[in-house]
Enzyme design. Structure first.
Site, mmCIF file in Angstrom:
data_model
loop_
_atom_site.group_PDB
_atom_site.id
_atom_site.type_symbol
_atom_site.label_atom_id
_atom_site.label_comp_id
_atom_site.label_asym_id
_atom_site.label_seq_id
_atom_site.Cartn_x
_atom_site.Cartn_y
_atom_site.Cartn_z
ATOM 1 N N HIS A 65 10.289 -38.251 14.239
ATOM 2 C CA HIS A 65 11.426 -37.405 13.863
ATOM 3 C C HIS A 65 11.251 -35.953 14.301
ATOM 4 O O HIS A 65 11.892 -35.061 13.744
ATOM 5 C CB HIS A 65 11.670 -37.495 12.349
ATOM 6 C CG HIS A 65 12.153 -38.845 11.907
ATOM 7 N ND1 HIS A 65 12.123 -39.273 10.596
ATOM 8 C CD2 HIS A 65 12.687 -39.879 12.630
ATOM 9 C CE1 HIS A 65 12.619 -40.507 10.525
ATOM 10 N NE2 HIS A 65 12.954 -40.902 11.737
ATOM 11 N N CYS B 138 20.233 -19.748 22.642
ATOM 12 C CA CYS B 138 19.476 -20.355 23.732
ATOM 13 C C CYS B 138 19.391 -19.343 24.888
ATOM 14 O O CYS B 138 20.418 -18.788 25.283
ATOM 15 C CB CYS B 138 20.182 -21.631 24.187
ATOM 16 S SG CYS B 138 19.524 -22.330 25.711
ATOM 17 N N THR C 142 6.371 -43.754 2.264
ATOM 18 C CA THR C 142 7.748 -43.705 2.778
ATOM 19 C C THR C 142 8.635 -44.606 1.936
ATOM 20 O O THR C 142 8.209 -45.678 1.513
ATOM 21 C CB THR C 142 7.835 -44.080 4.273
ATOM 22 O OG1 THR C 142 9.218 -44.164 4.647
ATOM 23 C CG2 THR C 142 7.147 -45.395 4.603
#
Ligand code: BJW
Ligand code: ZN
Length: 243
Positions: free
Chosen positions: A120, A147, A188
């Protein structure tokens, strides 16, 4: 010291290839909040599902950026715990050891784990929200920076709901799952796909499936061994029993 079934110890003693999938629970004892347990602090009113999406970022980049800045601070102040360190020790026992994590906090690497498969992303990195690629950001506080190539917002380099996982990491994780002899699912909730599919694939390919968690999850019924308790206690004890 927790008790471990002899059949589990035998499986771990005879295995050469072991894969471990970790989730937020492994960092809970370092003080990093998990996602689906009671949330505390400033952001208690927001469900992660409402912030960890491209739509949320488009609607309110500042709010999402602030949430990540807050979490980046928590992670920077956190230290790896005995659970992270036990996985470094476990890796030394096996010629084929793969550590797959859903966590974005980098605590496995800070504990000394190498070649961690990050499914992730990583909260320490940023990238262009319009796809130009990775970027540098030296000050995560304040307004989301633009950016340097196209001027769009920079965003955390993590995987939000509805987004694809990094293909190379996902491929490596699938391979580790189907090749291992023992698969450990640690801390998890096993609710978020495609990560939640990895233990199932491992079991389907013949691995012994072990769950380490404080609570029951959808995986519990399919696990060959369930080790109930905090990862920071179970994993070091398991490593010690193997040594
Ligand atoms: C302890 C402990 C201690 C506590 N010791 N234990 C198939 C079926 C259904 C839905 C889908 C599907 N395929 C795809 C989807 C959609 C979606 C999904 O899975 N939704 C479900 C929630 C229903 N998946 C996606 O969108 C994924 N993308 C994708 O599939 O792309 C292809 C595609 C595109 C378009 C359409 C369809 C498909 C992307 C998922 C990205 C997840 N991102 C997040 C945020 C990352 C960035 C960030 O950090 O902000 O990842 S969400 C969040 O959940 C984070 C986590 O990595 C992830 C998993 O959470 P985790 O780690 O399990 O934490 P918790 O809090 O849930 O659980 C903690 C556990 O620890 C608990 O069980 C505690 O008991 C335990 N515990 N203390 C041991 N001390
Ligand atoms: Zn750009």
């Amino acid at each position: 010291m927790p008790e471990f079934p002899p059949s589990l110890l035998n499986a771990l003693r005879s295995a050469r290839r072991v894969a471990v999938l970790t989730g937020a629970g492994v960092s809970a004892e370092s003080g990093v909040p998990t996602f689906r347990e009671a949330q505390t602090g400033l952001w208690a009113r927001y469900a992660p599902e409402e912030l960890a999406t491209p739509e949320a970022f488009r609607a309110n980049p500042q709010r999402v950026w602030d949430w990540y800045a807050w979490r980046r601070g928590l992670v920077a102040a956190a230290r790896p715990n005995p659970g992270h360190r036990a996985l470094v020790g476990l890796a030394k026992r096996y010629s084929g050891f793969r550590l797959i994590t859903q966590n974005v906090d980098g605590l496995h690497q800070r504990a000394g784990s190498r070649k961690v498969i990050e499914l992730h992303g990583n909260i320490a990195r940023v990238k262009c929200s319009e796809g130009c690629g990775p970027a540098e950001c030296h000050d995560g506080a304040g307004r989301p920076p633009p950016c340097p190539r196209c001027g769009a917002w920079l965003r955390p380099d993590v995987v939000w709901f509805g987004e694809s996982l990094p293909p190379a990491a996902l491929a490596a994780a699938h391979q580790a799952a189907v090749e291992c002899q023992v698969f450990l699912s640690v801390g998890t909730s096993a609710l978020v796909y495609p990560a939640a599919d990895l233990p199932i694939q491992a079991k389907g390919a013949g691995a012994v499936l072990v769950e380490v968690n404080r609570e029951e999850t959808p995986l519990t019924a399919r696990a060959d061994h369930v080790l109930r308790g905090p990862a920071g206690e179970i994993l070091p004890a398991l490593l010690e029993r193997l040594s």
